[in-house]
Design an enzyme around this catalytic site. Structure first.
Site, mmCIF file in Angstrom:
data_model
loop_
_atom_site.group_PDB
_atom_site.id
_atom_site.type_symbol
_atom_site.label_atom_id
_atom_site.label_comp_id
_atom_site.label_asym_id
_atom_site.label_seq_id
_atom_site.Cartn_x
_atom_site.Cartn_y
_atom_site.Cartn_z
ATOM 1 N N ASN A 101 2.761 22.456 64.197
ATOM 2 C CA ASN A 101 3.445 21.396 62.703
ATOM 3 C C ASN A 101 5.003 21.455 62.471
ATOM 4 O O ASN A 101 5.275 19.726 62.462
ATOM 5 C CB ASN A 101 3.349 22.890 61.462
ATOM 6 C CG ASN A 101 1.111 22.298 61.505
ATOM 7 O OD1 ASN A 101 0.572 21.732 61.377
ATOM 8 N ND2 ASN A 101 0.792 23.426 60.756
ATOM 9 N N HIS A 149 6.952 33.041 65.122
ATOM 10 C CA HIS A 149 6.764 31.775 64.850
ATOM 11 C C HIS A 149 8.557 31.215 64.928
ATOM 12 O O HIS A 149 8.941 29.890 64.368
ATOM 13 C CB HIS A 149 6.472 31.097 63.050
ATOM 14 C CG HIS A 149 5.830 30.177 63.569
ATOM 15 N ND1 HIS A 149 5.435 28.996 64.089
ATOM 16 C CD2 HIS A 149 5.360 29.068 61.932
ATOM 17 C CE1 HIS A 149 4.704 28.450 64.060
ATOM 18 N NE2 HIS A 149 4.335 27.973 62.344
ATOM 19 N N ASP A 164 8.159 27.168 69.543
ATOM 20 C CA ASP A 164 7.108 28.438 70.090
ATOM 21 C C ASP A 164 5.769 27.389 70.330
ATOM 22 O O ASP A 164 5.464 26.979 70.089
ATOM 23 C CB ASP A 164 6.712 29.322 68.721
ATOM 24 C CG ASP A 164 5.622 29.224 67.451
ATOM 25 O OD1 ASP A 164 6.601 27.917 67.016
ATOM 26 O OD2 ASP A 164 4.917 29.371 67.163
#
Length: 198
Positions: free
Chosen positions: A124, A31, A103
Site C-alpha cells: 500500500n 513493516h 518490506d
C-alpha cells in the site's frame, strides 16, 4: 553538478524514502524496515532525521557523492505518497531519483531486491507513492520479511509483528545491506546496484 536553487545553495538531487509507521508500537516491525534503514544511514552519516517537513521527518546529507534528502513519512504507510510528492515537487526531483525502501513479504527474510521500477506488488505504501508521483519509474530497495506462516493468518498482524530469532538476524543483515544498496544506486546507478545486491 548540483542544480542551484534560487538562494544559491545546492539543491537536493535525490530523495531516499524509508517506509514505515510512526509510533513505538510499530518500532522494529516487519513493516518498518524502511524506517530502520533511514535510521542506519542517519547513524552512519551522524545526522538526526527529525526535522518535520513535507509530512515527513527529514534531513539532508551527502551520500554517494550527491546531496540527498532522507525521509521517514509521518503519514500512515498507505499515505506515504503525500510526503514524497511534496518533497519531489519542492526540490524538482524526478521519479527516477526517488529511492524507496520497503518490506517485501514475497521474499524470504533477509533477501534483498533492488529494482529500477515496477508495480506496487500489493504494497500500500508503494501503491500510494505511484499514485502521487503519477509514475512507477522510481528505484526501490525491497527487504524480504517472509511469507505469513499459513493462509488464514492475518496479513496486517504479520507485517505489524516483529521478526524473532534467525529471522530477526536475517532482516537486520538485510537492512545493513539495503543502506549500502541505496548509496550504490546513487553512486553507480541501479544496474550496478542490482548486480551487487540482488
Amino acid at each position: 553538478m548540483f542544480p542551484f536553487r534560487k538562494n544559491g545553495a545546492p539543491g537536493v538531487t535525490w530523495l531516499v524514502v524509508g517506509l514505515g509507521n510512526m509510533g513505538d508500537q510499530y518500532d522494529r516491525t516487519r513493516h518498518n524496515v524502511g524506517f530502520d534503514v533511514i535510521d542506519l544511514l542517519a547513524d552512519q552519516l551522524n545526522i538526526p532525521v527529525q526535522r518535520l517537513k513535507f509530512k515527513a521527518l527529514t534531513n539532508t546529507a551527502e551520500l554517494g557523492g550527491a546531496k540527498v534528502l532522507l525521509m521517514k513519512p509521518v503519514t500512515f504507510m498507505n499515505l506515504s505518497g503525500e510526503a514524497v510528492e511534496q518533497a519531489a515537487a519542492f526540490y524538482k526531483v524526478p521519479p527516477e531519483r526517488v529511492i524507496v525502501v520497503s518490506d517485501e513479504v514475497a521474499l524470504p527474510p533477509g533477501k534483498l531486491r533492488v529494482r529500477p521500477s515496477g508495480s506496487a506488488g500489493g504494497h500500500n505504501g508503494l501503491k500510494n507513492i505511484i499514485a502521487h508521483l503519477h509514475s512507477d519509474q522510481f528505484p526501490r530497495v525491497r527487504i524480504g520479511v517472509g511469507q505469513k506462516p499459513h493462509p488464514d493468518y492475518d496479513m496486517a498482524d504479520w507485517v505489524l509483528g516483529r521478526p524473532q530469532g534467525a529471522d530477526r538476524d536475517a532482516v537486520d543483515g538485510a537492512e545493513a545491506r539495503a543502506a549500502q544498496a541505496v548509496e550504490a544506486i546513487i553512486k553507480d546507478g541501479v544496474p550496478s546496484a542490482m548486480n551487487r545486491f540482488n
